[in-house]
Design an enzyme around this catalytic site. Structure first.
Site, PDB file in Angstrom:
ATOM      1  CE  LYS A 112      -3.927  -4.804 -11.063  1.00 47.09           C
ATOM      2  NZ  LYS A 112      -4.057  -3.373 -11.393  1.00 47.09           N
ATOM      3  CE  LYS A 152      -9.523  -4.561  -6.953  1.00 43.70           C
ATOM      4  NZ  LYS A 152      -8.291  -4.094  -6.391  1.00 43.70           N
ATOM      5  CG  ASN A 164      -6.370   1.843 -13.288  1.00 42.16           C
ATOM      6  OD1 ASN A 164      -5.999   1.510 -12.159  1.00 42.16           O
ATOM      7  ND2 ASN A 164      -6.130   1.115 -14.364  1.00 42.16           N
ATOM      8  CG  HIS A 170      -0.543   6.627  -9.991  1.00 42.98           C
ATOM      9  ND1 HIS A 170      -0.936   5.658 -10.880  1.00 42.98           N
ATOM     10  CD2 HIS A 170      -0.847   6.130  -8.758  1.00 42.98           C
ATOM     11  CE1 HIS A 170      -1.453   4.628 -10.214  1.00 42.98           C
ATOM     12  NE2 HIS A 170      -1.410   4.900  -8.931  1.00 42.98           N
TER      13      HIS A 170
HETATM   14  N1  NAD Z   1      -2.991  -5.005  -4.653  1.00 45.91           N
HETATM   15  C1  NAD Z   1      -3.879  -4.100  -4.975  1.00 45.91           C
HETATM   16  O1  NAD Z   1      -4.801  -4.328  -5.778  1.00 45.91           O
HETATM   17  C2  NAD Z   1      -3.815  -2.751  -4.338  1.00 45.91           C
HETATM   18  C3  NAD Z   1      -4.882  -1.845  -4.458  1.00 45.91           C
HETATM   19  C4  NAD Z   1      -4.814  -0.620  -3.798  1.00 45.91           C
HETATM   20  C5  NAD Z   1      -3.680  -0.302  -3.057  1.00 45.91           C
HETATM   21  N2  NAD Z   1      -2.650  -1.186  -2.973  1.00 45.91           N
HETATM   22  C6  NAD Z   1      -1.448  -0.883  -2.179  1.00 45.91           C
HETATM   23  O2  NAD Z   1      -1.851  -0.749  -0.834  1.00 45.91           O
HETATM   24  C7  NAD Z   1      -0.966   0.139  -0.155  1.00 45.91           C
HETATM   25  C8  NAD Z   1      -1.787   1.097   0.678  1.00 45.91           C
HETATM   26  O3  NAD Z   1      -2.529   0.328   1.582  1.00 45.91           O
HETATM   27  P1  NAD Z   1      -3.235   0.962   2.868  1.00 45.91           P
HETATM   28  O4  NAD Z   1      -3.953   2.198   2.506  1.00 45.91           O
HETATM   29  O5  NAD Z   1      -3.937  -0.137   3.532  1.00 45.91           O
HETATM   30  O6  NAD Z   1      -2.020   1.512   3.714  1.00 45.91           O
HETATM   31  P2  NAD Z   1      -0.889   0.854   4.631  1.00 45.91           P
HETATM   32  O7  NAD Z   1      -0.719  -0.570   4.417  1.00 45.91           O
HETATM   33  O8  NAD Z   1       0.274   1.782   4.481  1.00 45.91           O
HETATM   34  O9  NAD Z   1      -1.505   1.079   6.092  1.00 45.91           O
HETATM   35  C9  NAD Z   1      -1.686   2.403   6.568  1.00 45.91           C
HETATM   36  C10 NAD Z   1      -1.131   2.588   7.967  1.00 45.91           C
HETATM   37  O10 NAD Z   1      -2.050   2.022   8.905  1.00 45.91           O
HETATM   38  C11 NAD Z   1      -1.385   1.087   9.752  1.00 45.91           C
HETATM   39  N3  NAD Z   1      -2.409   0.113  10.123  1.00 45.91           N
HETATM   40  C12 NAD Z   1      -2.909  -0.891   9.336  1.00 45.91           C
HETATM   41  N4  NAD Z   1      -3.954  -1.467   9.947  1.00 45.91           N
HETATM   42  C13 NAD Z   1      -4.119  -0.826  11.142  1.00 45.91           C
HETATM   43  C14 NAD Z   1      -5.047  -0.965  12.219  1.00 45.91           C
HETATM   44  N5  NAD Z   1      -6.062  -1.822  12.177  1.00 45.91           N
HETATM   45  N6  NAD Z   1      -4.896  -0.162  13.293  1.00 45.91           N
HETATM   46  C15 NAD Z   1      -3.899   0.758  13.332  1.00 45.91           C
HETATM   47  N7  NAD Z   1      -3.018   0.959  12.336  1.00 45.91           N
HETATM   48  C16 NAD Z   1      -3.125   0.172  11.254  1.00 45.91           C
HETATM   49  C17 NAD Z   1      -0.215   0.602   8.952  1.00 45.91           C
HETATM   50  O11 NAD Z   1       0.811   0.105   9.771  1.00 45.91           O
HETATM   51  C18 NAD Z   1       0.201   1.872   8.219  1.00 45.91           C
HETATM   52  O12 NAD Z   1       0.959   2.690   9.062  1.00 45.91           O
HETATM   53  C19 NAD Z   1      -0.123   0.807  -1.227  1.00 45.91           C
HETATM   54  O13 NAD Z   1       1.181   0.281  -1.203  1.00 45.91           O
HETATM   55  C20 NAD Z   1      -0.815   0.447  -2.532  1.00 45.91           C
HETATM   56  O14 NAD Z   1       0.084   0.321  -3.610  1.00 45.91           O
HETATM   57  C21 NAD Z   1      -2.699  -2.400  -3.580  1.00 45.91           C
END
Ligand code: NAD
Length: 328
Positions: A102, A192, A210, A217
């Site tokens: 996705k 997953k 979900n 949400h």
């Molecule tokens: N495509 C999918 O199937 C799917 C599934 C779940 C979530 N998502 C999406 O993922 C996003 C959330 O992702 P997330 O939780 O990874 O958050 P994110 O991408 O916002 O990262 C979280 C924070 O950590 C920082 N960061 C990332 N890696 C780091 C590292 N190694 N060291 C220090 N800082 C780091 C980032 O810059 C950010 O500030 C949402 O937009 C959500 O919609 C997508």
């Protein structure tokens, strides 16, 4: 790559690719939901054109889920699709966002400046997902806990043993011990991947992923609660366990196992402020999973199984909200 991982991980990745003889063109993205937009994808198209990327040139997404979703969407659409490699740098992206294909960006809702989440996107499977737990050494503890929430979700859906393991080892994960992170990432990502392999376009089994998300949400839609996605999922899992218990799908003991694991991960047990339950119930009605006006919930059945239901009486949903701190 993610603006927060340029140093040191981005530079290391770039140097090692160059040493292996690859030409690398790198560009950075701001990793927050406000910047997860078509404009960010456009900036990638421009960088790819400037670097003369061709149909067979791979795009590598180095970052958390936000960067993975944007870069994945750009890879899916640039020249009608170039190969995608995910190099996730958050626990959440390693066990969840980088797997399953996705991709997407947020887009303004009609007549408003609010961004609807992931409204524009594509299914585009990565060729490789490369998760190195060592990059989590720089990730904030709050973000690690968010990743753990998705691991708990996977365990509740598919693996009772994993739930026990998380309850026992969460501290080591939060301390970034690679010996604990590696097996957790491997098992959780496999759950997953199996669900996606069975149902890539989410017409059946994939929807079980979900679990907790209809509640989550709604929590995320209340801006003043300032809840991270993983924290909202943890609250959603608690609420779903409550409904499962009150509809005899789950025993008190099983529900307690879920709550105990979430607690061990340092995830919140209650909303940051007591928002009214009816406000949250209205937000639930806008969820993508509403079908024919009925809210569909994924609920656990014991531990290790889950099901989709759409006949839960509103008063039981309201009670679940109150169980996680909503006001009547
Ligand atoms: N495509 C999918 O199937 C799917 C599934 C779940 C979530 N998502 C999406 O993922 C996003 C959330 O992702 P997330 O939780 O990874 O958050 P994110 O991408 O916002 O990262 C979280 C924070 O950590 C920082 N960061 C990332 N890696 C780091 C590292 N190694 N060291 C220090 N800082 C780091 C980032 O810059 C950010 O500030 C949402 O937009 C959500 O919609 C997508």
């Amino acid at each position: 790559m993610d603006h927060n991982v340029v140093e040191p991980h981005g530079q290391v990745a770039q140097q090692s690719l160059q040493q292996a003889g690859y030409q690398v063109a790198a560009t950075t993205l701001t990793a927050d939901e406000k910047h997860k937009t078509l404009a960010a994808a456009e900036s990638l198209y421009r960088a790819m054109l400037e670097a003369r990327l061709e149909r067979r040139s791979p795009a590598i997404a180095l970052g958390g889920g936000i960067v993975g979703d944007i870069a994945g969407y750009a890879a899916a659409t640039y020249l009608r699709g170039v190969p995608l490699i995910h190099a996730p740098t958050t626990l959440l992206a390693m066990v969840d966002a980088s797997i399953g294909g996705k991709t997407g960006v947020n887009f303004p809702l009609p007549g408003s400046n609010d961004l609807g989440k992931n409204l524009v996107g594509a299914f585009w499977q990565p060729k490789i997902v490369l998760a190195d737990p060592n990059v989590l050494s720089t990730l904030a503890t709050r973000e690690l806990a968010c990743g753990l929430a998705e691991c708990v979700k996977h365990a509740v859906i598919a693996d009772a043993q994993l739930l026990e393991w998380i309850a026992q080892h969460a501290r080591k994960v939060l301390n970034r011990e690679v010996k604990a992170l590696s097996p957790l990432i491997e098992r959780s990502a496999a759950i997953k991947a199996a669900a996606v392999a069975e149902d890539e376009r989410e017409t059946g089994r994939r929807a079980l992923l979900n679990l907790g998300h209809t509640f989550a949400h709604a929590v995320e839609s209340v801006a003043e609660l300032d809840t991270r996605h993983g924290e909202a999922v943890a609250l959603g899992l608690r609420a779903a366990a409550h409904v499962a218990m009150s509809t005899a799908r789950q025993s008190q003991t099983d529900a307690d196992r879920i709550l105990h694991a979430l607690e061990a991960c340092g995830l919140p047990a209650r909303l940051a402020h007591p928002v009214r339950a009816d406000r949250l119930m209205r937000a639930m009605a806008f969820d993508k999973k509403v079908a024919g006006g009925r809210v569909r919930l994924v609920l656990p059945r014991g531990i290790g199984a889950a099901e989709i239901v759409d006949d839960i009486p509103a008063n039981l949903v309201g009670e679940a909200w109150q169980a996680i701190g909503a006001s009547a």
